[in-house]
Motif scaffolding. Structure first.
Motif, PDB file in Angstrom:
ATOM      1  N   PHE A   1       0.823  -1.204   0.000  1.00 41.69           N
ATOM      2  CA  PHE A   1       0.000   0.000   0.000  1.00 41.69           C
ATOM      3  C   PHE A   1       0.860   1.259   0.000  1.00 41.69           C
ATOM      4  N   TYR A   2       1.993   1.222   0.687  1.00 37.78           N
ATOM      5  CA  TYR A   2       2.774   2.441   0.900  1.00 37.78           C
ATOM      6  C   TYR A   2       3.789   2.722  -0.213  1.00 37.78           C
TER       7      TYR A   2
ATOM      8  N   ARG B   1       2.675   4.976  -2.906  1.00 39.05           N
ATOM      9  CA  ARG B   1       2.533   6.355  -2.410  1.00 39.05           C
ATOM     10  C   ARG B   1       3.874   7.083  -2.502  1.00 39.05           C
TER      11      ARG B   1
ATOM     12  N   VAL C   1      -5.417  -2.800  -2.876  1.00 39.47           N
ATOM     13  CA  VAL C   1      -6.593  -2.663  -1.999  1.00 39.47           C
ATOM     14  C   VAL C   1      -7.710  -3.574  -2.506  1.00 39.47           C
ATOM     15  N   VAL C   2      -7.944  -3.530  -3.800  1.00 40.61           N
ATOM     16  CA  VAL C   2      -8.979  -4.374  -4.397  1.00 40.61           C
ATOM     17  C   VAL C   2      -8.634  -5.849  -4.210  1.00 40.61           C
TER      18      VAL C   2
ATOM     19  N   TYR D   1       0.244   6.766 -10.790  1.00 42.15           N
ATOM     20  CA  TYR D   1       0.667   6.028  -9.595  1.00 42.15           C
ATOM     21  C   TYR D   1      -0.422   6.021  -8.521  1.00 42.15           C
ATOM     22  N   ARG D   2      -1.227   7.053  -8.442  1.00 40.44           N
ATOM     23  CA  ARG D   2      -2.350   7.050  -7.492  1.00 40.44           C
ATOM     24  C   ARG D   2      -3.327   5.926  -7.842  1.00 40.44           C
ATOM     25  N   TRP D   3      -3.607   5.748  -9.119  1.00 40.23           N
ATOM     26  CA  TRP D   3      -4.492   4.658  -9.539  1.00 40.23           C
ATOM     27  C   TRP D   3      -3.824   3.304  -9.342  1.00 40.23           C
TER      28      TRP D   3
ATOM     29  N   ASN E   1      -1.866   2.525  -7.093  1.00 40.07           N
ATOM     30  CA  ASN E   1      -1.895   2.262  -5.661  1.00 40.07           C
ATOM     31  C   ASN E   1      -3.190   1.577  -5.216  1.00 40.07           C
ATOM     32  N   GLU E   2      -4.239   1.667  -6.007  1.00 40.97           N
ATOM     33  CA  GLU E   2      -5.526   1.079  -5.618  1.00 40.97           C
ATOM     34  C   GLU E   2      -5.594  -0.421  -5.892  1.00 40.97           C
ATOM     35  N   ALA E   3      -4.744  -0.950  -6.749  1.00 46.50           N
ATOM     36  CA  ALA E   3      -4.804  -2.377  -7.110  1.00 46.50           C
ATOM     37  C   ALA E   3      -4.664  -3.310  -5.907  1.00 46.50           C
TER      38      ALA E   3
ATOM     39  N   TYR F   1       2.387  -7.858  -8.866  1.00 45.83           N
ATOM     40  CA  TYR F   1       2.339  -6.454  -8.461  1.00 45.83           C
ATOM     41  C   TYR F   1       3.627  -6.080  -7.713  1.00 45.83           C
TER      42      TYR F   1
END
Length: 142
Positions: free
Chosen positions: A20-21, A24, A127-128, A119-121, A123-125, A96
């Motif tokens: 997750f980090y 970011r 999480v899903v 990169y913001r998008w 970062n969501e992978a 990933y």
């Protein structure tokens, strides 16, 4: 077996924290102006250390998961399609993790071609994938 499960969950949760980090940090690296060499170097150092730590955590998570699967037979037999789905998620997460390593090497070489929004998008992978994995393990829908 409960100790093995507990440590597996602990290592997986810690690995996910890194997954997750790290993107970011990539968002911040993509936003660093070219003249901010010190800021770029600091962010690269953070990213390298986090990548190393994530990789160290991923290994015992995978070993303990294999131990539970092969050694204790968790997820084997009929009615355990959830395990195949979970293993698919694990393979995607390993991909990933590898992609993060490739991106880090590109940042180190100074050849990033993507925007901070990308990169913001990206970062969501995880999480899903984490949400799907948790539902698969807890609910065992199939």
């Amino acid at each position: 077996m409960l100790w093995v499960k507990s440590f597996h969950i602990l290592f997986v949760a810690s690995w996910f924290a890194g997954l997750f980090y790290l993107p970011r940090i990539f968002v911040n690296l993509a936003m660093v102006p070219p003249e901010s060499v010190a800021e770029r170097q600091r962010l690269l150092l953070m990213a390298r250390k986090l990548m190393r730590f994530m990789t160290i955590l991923a290994v015992p998570a995978l070993v303990l998961g294999l131990w539970l699967w092969l050694g204790y037979g968790i997820g084997k037999g009929p009615g355990n399609g959830w395990m195949h789905a979970k293993l698919t998620i694990v393979v995607l997460l390993l991909g990933y993790h590898h992609a993060c390593g490739v991106m880090l090497r590109r940042f180190e070489a100074g050849i990033n071609r993507r925007s901070h929004v990308w990169y913001r998008w990206f970062n969501e992978a995880p999480v899903v994938m984490m949400l799907v994995a948790v539902v698969l393990v807890v609910v065992k829908p199939f």
